[in-house]
Each structure stands twice: as C-alpha cells, then as structure tokens.
Scaffold this active site. Sequence first.
Site, mmCIF file in Angstrom:
data_model
loop_
_atom_site.group_PDB
_atom_site.id
_atom_site.type_symbol
_atom_site.label_atom_id
_atom_site.label_comp_id
_atom_site.label_asym_id
_atom_site.label_seq_id
_atom_site.Cartn_x
_atom_site.Cartn_y
_atom_site.Cartn_z
ATOM 1 N N HIS A 87 -15.855 54.069 -29.518
ATOM 2 C CA HIS A 87 -15.039 54.787 -30.504
ATOM 3 C C HIS A 87 -15.052 56.294 -30.277
ATOM 4 O O HIS A 87 -14.157 56.995 -30.740
ATOM 5 C CB HIS A 87 -15.379 54.385 -31.953
ATOM 6 N N ASP A 223 -20.010 48.597 -28.708
ATOM 7 C CA ASP A 223 -19.352 49.900 -28.888
ATOM 8 C C ASP A 223 -19.846 50.922 -27.860
ATOM 9 O O ASP A 223 -20.577 51.849 -28.191
ATOM 10 C CB ASP A 223 -19.623 50.391 -30.323
ATOM 11 N N SER A 647 -23.087 59.193 -33.392
ATOM 12 C CA SER A 647 -22.455 58.149 -32.594
ATOM 13 C C SER A 647 -22.617 58.477 -31.122
ATOM 14 O O SER A 647 -22.372 59.611 -30.701
ATOM 15 C CB SER A 647 -20.974 58.049 -32.922
HETATM 16 N N1 ARG Z 1 -18.318 53.823 -38.883
HETATM 17 C C1 ARG Z 1 -18.473 54.384 -37.573
HETATM 18 C C2 ARG Z 1 -18.330 55.902 -37.672
HETATM 19 O O1 ARG Z 1 -18.401 56.438 -38.720
HETATM 20 C C3 ARG Z 1 -17.519 53.798 -36.587
HETATM 21 C C4 ARG Z 1 -16.101 54.191 -36.752
HETATM 22 C C5 ARG Z 1 -15.168 53.647 -35.715
HETATM 23 N N2 ARG Z 1 -14.794 52.279 -35.957
HETATM 24 C C6 ARG Z 1 -13.808 51.883 -36.824
HETATM 25 N N3 ARG Z 1 -13.602 50.601 -37.007
HETATM 26 N N4 ARG Z 1 -13.030 52.716 -37.465
HETATM 27 O O2 ARG Z 1 -17.773 56.626 -36.918
HETATM 28 N N1 GLU Z 2 -19.885 56.086 -36.473
HETATM 29 C C1 GLU Z 2 -20.497 57.335 -36.797
HETATM 30 C C2 GLU Z 2 -20.144 58.440 -35.817
HETATM 31 O O1 GLU Z 2 -19.050 58.444 -35.290
HETATM 32 C C3 GLU Z 2 -21.955 57.133 -36.877
HETATM 33 C C4 GLU Z 2 -22.216 56.390 -38.085
HETATM 34 C C5 GLU Z 2 -22.836 57.272 -39.126
HETATM 35 O O2 GLU Z 2 -22.131 57.993 -39.847
HETATM 36 O O3 GLU Z 2 -24.063 57.191 -39.171
HETATM 37 O O4 GLU Z 2 -20.865 59.386 -35.605
#
Ligand code: ARG
Ligand code: GLU
Length: 718
Positions: A87, A223, A647
């Site tokens: 991502h 991921d 991330s």
């Molecule tokens: N929750 C994770 C973050 O905050 C992954 C986001 C990307 N994935 C998604 N399905 N939108 O970035």
């Molecule tokens: N998916 C998040 C990021 O892009 C990390 C998840 C979180 O917020 O801990 O950094």
Amino acid sequence: MKKIIPVLLFALACCLLKPAFANEGMWLPQLLAALNEKEMKAMGMKISAKDIYDINKSSLKDAIVSLGGFCTAEVISGDGLLLTNHHCAFDAIQKHTTLQHNYIDRGFWAMNRKDELPNPGLTATFIVRIEEVTQQALQNITGDMEERERQSAVDKNLNAVRAATAKEEWQDVLIRPFFEGNRYFLFITETYTDIRLAGAPPSSIGKFGSDTDNWMWPRHTGDFAMFRIYADKNNRPAAYSADNIPYKPKRFLNISLDGLEKNDFTMVFGFPGRTQEYLYSAAIAQVLNRQNPAKIAIRNQALNITDKYMRQDPGIKIQYASKFASTANAWKKWIGESQGLQATNAVAKRQQYEAEFQKRVNAADSLGKYKTLLNELSAAYTSFDAPALYRDIFNETVRNVEMLSFTTRVIPLINASTKGEATYNNHRDDLKEYSTGFFKNFQPSVDKEVAVALLELYKEKMPVSFIPAVLQNGSNTTDLVQHIFSTSSLVSATAFNNVISKPMAEAVNILRTDPLVQLASEMGKLYADNNLPAINEWQVKINRLQQVYMKAQMEVFREKKFYPDANSTLRVTYGKVNGYTAKDAVLYDHYTYLDGVMEKYVPGDYEFDVPAKLIELHAKKDYGRYGINGKMPVCFIASNHTTGGNSGSPALDAYGNLVGLNFDRVWEGTMSDINYDASICRNIMVDVRYILFIVDKFAGAGHLLNEMKLVNPKKIKK
Ligand code: ARG
Ligand code: GLU
C-alpha cells in the site's frame, strides 16, 4: 483484606501513571541506551542499544529509510534493495499500470536490474545522526513571551543552529520540536531520489481483504513490495540517470527464517507520523463525543453513495477504487478509535491522572506555578469545542464533495490573475495538469448525489451564519446542485479546458461568475469570517498550554519515563508477540496461516479472490523452506506501539533480524494514538517467510533472494 489493599493501591497507582505499561512508547533511537536498554533486555532483546543506533560505526538505523515522508522502508541487501508495504508502493504501481501491463492486477517483477522502473518524485531518506539542540533552540526564551513572539525567537535560534551545523554538501539538516516544543532535536539526513520499483505481488495478495479486512485481525494480507535505491558512482544521492548504480548501504538487515513465537521479543523501527498521547481529558472527550461522530457521519454518506455506484458500474469502480480506499481508511480508523476510547474508559482514566497531578501540585510549593494549569486547559478546551467541531465539518464537507475540493484549487487561480499574466499562467498550467488526473477519475453522477447529501448535512449541523444564502430559506438542495451541475464549467474536463484555454481576462470573468465558484467562495468566506479568528486564537492558546502541561507532567511525575509524541521522526518501539481479548469471550490468536486465506477465498470477488497459482501451492503444501509444520505463516500481531507512517517498518527479532513487515493495527486498538492500552493495542505484521515464499515460489523471482542474507538464529542458538 489487609494484603489486598496495598495490592489494589499499587495497581491503581501503576495505571494512573501513564505510561505504566512496558510496551507503550515510541522512543528516540539515540536515547535507548539511557532509557530503554535495560527493559528491552529484560524483555528478551539479545543485542545492545549501540547495535541499534551508533554514530561511530554502522548500526541498524543505517538500514532504515523514510519513504517519501509517508511510509517507512528498509534496506535488505548489499545492493540497496528496499522492502516496504504494497500500500506504500501502490501509487508507483498504479502509475506504471496500463491495460497491457496491469501490474495492479498481475503484479510486477523485474527479472533483471534493467527492468526496474523509475519513480520520479519518490525519495528515500536516511538518518545520518541525531543531536539534541534544546539549549540553543530555547536560548533567551522566557516564560512570559507571547506565543508568536516566542515562536519567532525560536525560529531565529534554529536558523543559527542550522547555519552552524557541519555537514556534507549532499546532506540536509532537519530540526524538529519534541515534547510539545520543550525539547528540540536535529537530524542530519541523506535523501536518495532515484528509487526504482523492483517487484510487487498482485493486489489479490498485496491488498487481499482490501477495505473489509482493513484495520482488522485476523488478517491475511501479503502487504509488501520492493524498490531499489540507485546512487551516482560515488554512492551519493543523484537524480535518475541510466548510469546510476545500485546503492551500497552502510548496513542492511539480515532476514530470519525462524519466525517468532508467542511472547517473543520484537521491535519496530520506523517513522511514525502523529500521536497525541498527552492531551487534557476534555480534548479526548471532544474527539470521542464531537469530532469523530461528525466526521464519521459525513463519510458514512459519501461512502454509501460512492459504494452504490461502484457496485453498479465496473468503470466507476476503477475510477473510485483508490479514492474510496483512502476515504474509508480514515473513516474506519475513527470508528475503531471511538470504540476503543469508550471501551478503555479513556476519558475517566485521564481525569484520574489529572486528579493525581493536581494533588501533587497542591502539595508542593515548588510546583505552585502549575496550580491553575488544569483549570486553564479546561477553559480553553471549552472555548475551542465549537470552533473545532465547525472546522472538522467544514473540512470534511469540502474534502468529500469532489467539486468543492476541486473548486478550492480554481479560486487561487482567479486570485492569481490580480498578480499579472505570468503568475496566472503558472497557476493555470499547474491546474491544467492537475485537472487531467482529476477528471480521469471523476463521475458527475456520483458527486452530484454526494453533494446533495453532504450539503444537507452541512445545513443541519452548522449554525445558520455559516450557510450560504443559496442554501437557505427553504431552498431545495437537490435543485441547486442540479442547476450547478448543468451550468458550471467546472464539472467536465472539456468545459473546464475550454474556459482556461481562453485569454486570462475572459477566462477569469467566466470563472468568477460560475455557480460552483460562487457557492464555494461563499462557503469559504462565511467559514473564514465566522470561525477562523476563534480557531487561530484558541489553537495558539491550547498549544501553549499543552506545552506547559507537558513540562509540568515531567516535573510532577518524576518517577515516570516519558516518550515524545510521534512527529514523523525515527523511533523504536518494542513489545511481545501476543494475541488479545477483543471483547467478552472473543479471544484472538497471534498468528494467521495460508489456510486462512483459503477460508476467506471468494472466487472473482474484488477483495477476496485468490490467484490460481497460490491455490495450487496451498493444495500441494509446496511451501519449501518457508513453511512450518506443514503450514505457511502469513501475518502476526504484537504489542508494539505504532501508528500511521510505521507502514513498511521492519519488525525485528531479539537479534535485530527482520522477521516481519508492519502494515496495520487491530481495530480495537486504534485509539493508541491518544490512549495506548496494552490489553488491546496490537500492531499487524506480515511474516517475512510469507514474503519470501511469494517472491520465490509464487512469482519465480528467487534471484532477489540471492542478494539477501537469510539466517536461522534459533537454530544457531540451540
Ligand atoms: N490501515 C492501513 C493504514 O492505515 C492500511 C491502509 C491501506 N489499505 C486499505 N485497504 N485502504 O494505512
Ligand atoms: N497502515 C498504516 C500506515 O500506512 C499503519 C497502520 C497504523 O496506523 O498503525 O502507516
């Protein structure tokens, strides 16, 4: 009974004194030796703080980069190979994707270095060294200075520090405030700008579970993606050139094939973006009771409408996929955050902490200057309550009605015309380029319906003084939006291009009288008149009070170790692999396996499809050296305190070997940005053995493994 009381008192005291839990905190790498090393070793770490951060010889920190300022990545080979999340690489993958080369759907693997794909604009920043500059930064700063006066004096001091700092000409100096401006640290950085895509799995692996599984455990997402850093012939940063060569790192991470077990020590090294762990209780209550509900309600509408269209039309699904994911990502996080704040009684706990603070302040003459501090905070947050809510509603409305957010870029163009043709032309060319990308993924039918819904909400939630005249007095929002969409020249690429291709005076005339520009301008003006003065006044006051409160907490709770809020600088967080109890009778295990991918498999589904090759590998249990006891590990969780920006951060074992790749947190624990609670806060990582399995067995890109260093620490130990 007599025995129980001291135990209870101890338990109470321990929890009042935040942070009381071993796992809470995002620590500065250069301070680990002083603050954390002992505890880390007691938890199982086998290396020293100096192995993590050392300015005299290479250390683990030399393998960690900030990827473009929004994610973390790490070097995993002597030839500058970088590992990060799918991502985090998604933008790059999408930009290289065409119908013939659909890297989003099918993945991408450079079978040799010549095939690696450049990504203009993407950067990788190393931290060369970190120094504290608090004394210089706060020189001649006195407590009675006005906030603005104070800030400009600090800025002057920082400029002097910057000018006096020794560095190589290809390096940069960055100074950031910590502990709400009570301490300052300087970073010498090196930023590489030739970053090429080396590989990515198909989205059915890298994004498996998509929005449904996002922020959730149990998780089965691979991921990950890989880049490579290129440098000039002296190994220094250089703009893209075919002559550039793979970067030779000072240090790269070894990769462990042994995995982790329950209760094993683990740490995450990366660039967490933003946390607010030292808020006054009323601020938490505002997030919980006012801001999150308002923002969630607005996005509920936008997401429901967009989802309906995406399900009806595959073209719209492609156009809105990325926007939908980003809108849904924050929306889902806020929902989890609110639930978690509630479930852990965050506000009441913070109030208890404040009561203890006040008790100690009242008892010590030396702390007398803090006697009224909590009252002042309380008064300031009361005054800030409404303006902060209106700010969120305004911002969310403009953000989620695409035509309004597009118009906020057109209004500066109109304003630029007053500065002459040259300025105007610059703005126009930028906007022209932006609008191409914007209209490519814009569908008026979707935005029209979103606009009606969100403007109705706006009328409902905002005081009447914020509502433009056209939306008032029984006017029909549907008719208004219908009128705008049939007459504005901002709602289609052709009409918009037509207008901005005209000579400046003519174009500006048309734009000025455009109904969308008029609506957006009036909304903006009413907001600016009614709310900005209050926002500015109270934000400045609150920043100052939180700064004093931070200092006060450190003086009052001397027995506690404090860590600074995340601010996109390099941090280490550590914890243990462990499951959690999500709610009554719901117990989550700490590992997931490929069998779980197959359990979730829905043929043809855009979130839960599984590639045929992976199904086949699973059926044959063809896991090579990556499986364990006939199973293929996929993801695991631990109590590392992480946030957005982490991330792509490496999860390391007790020896500093890479065992996983951080990519998310569990839903119940997303309130950790405000109130970390060790009982339910877990970070989610993809197991590096799954990554290697996908690269080697699934993608046939095993050549990449030849440049990595794979180790078996547990076998050596035995
Ligand atoms: N929750 C994770 C973050 O905050 C992954 C986001 C990307 N994935 C998604 N399905 N939108 O970035
Ligand atoms: N998916 C998040 C990021 O892009 C990390 C998840 C979180 O917020 O801990 O950094």
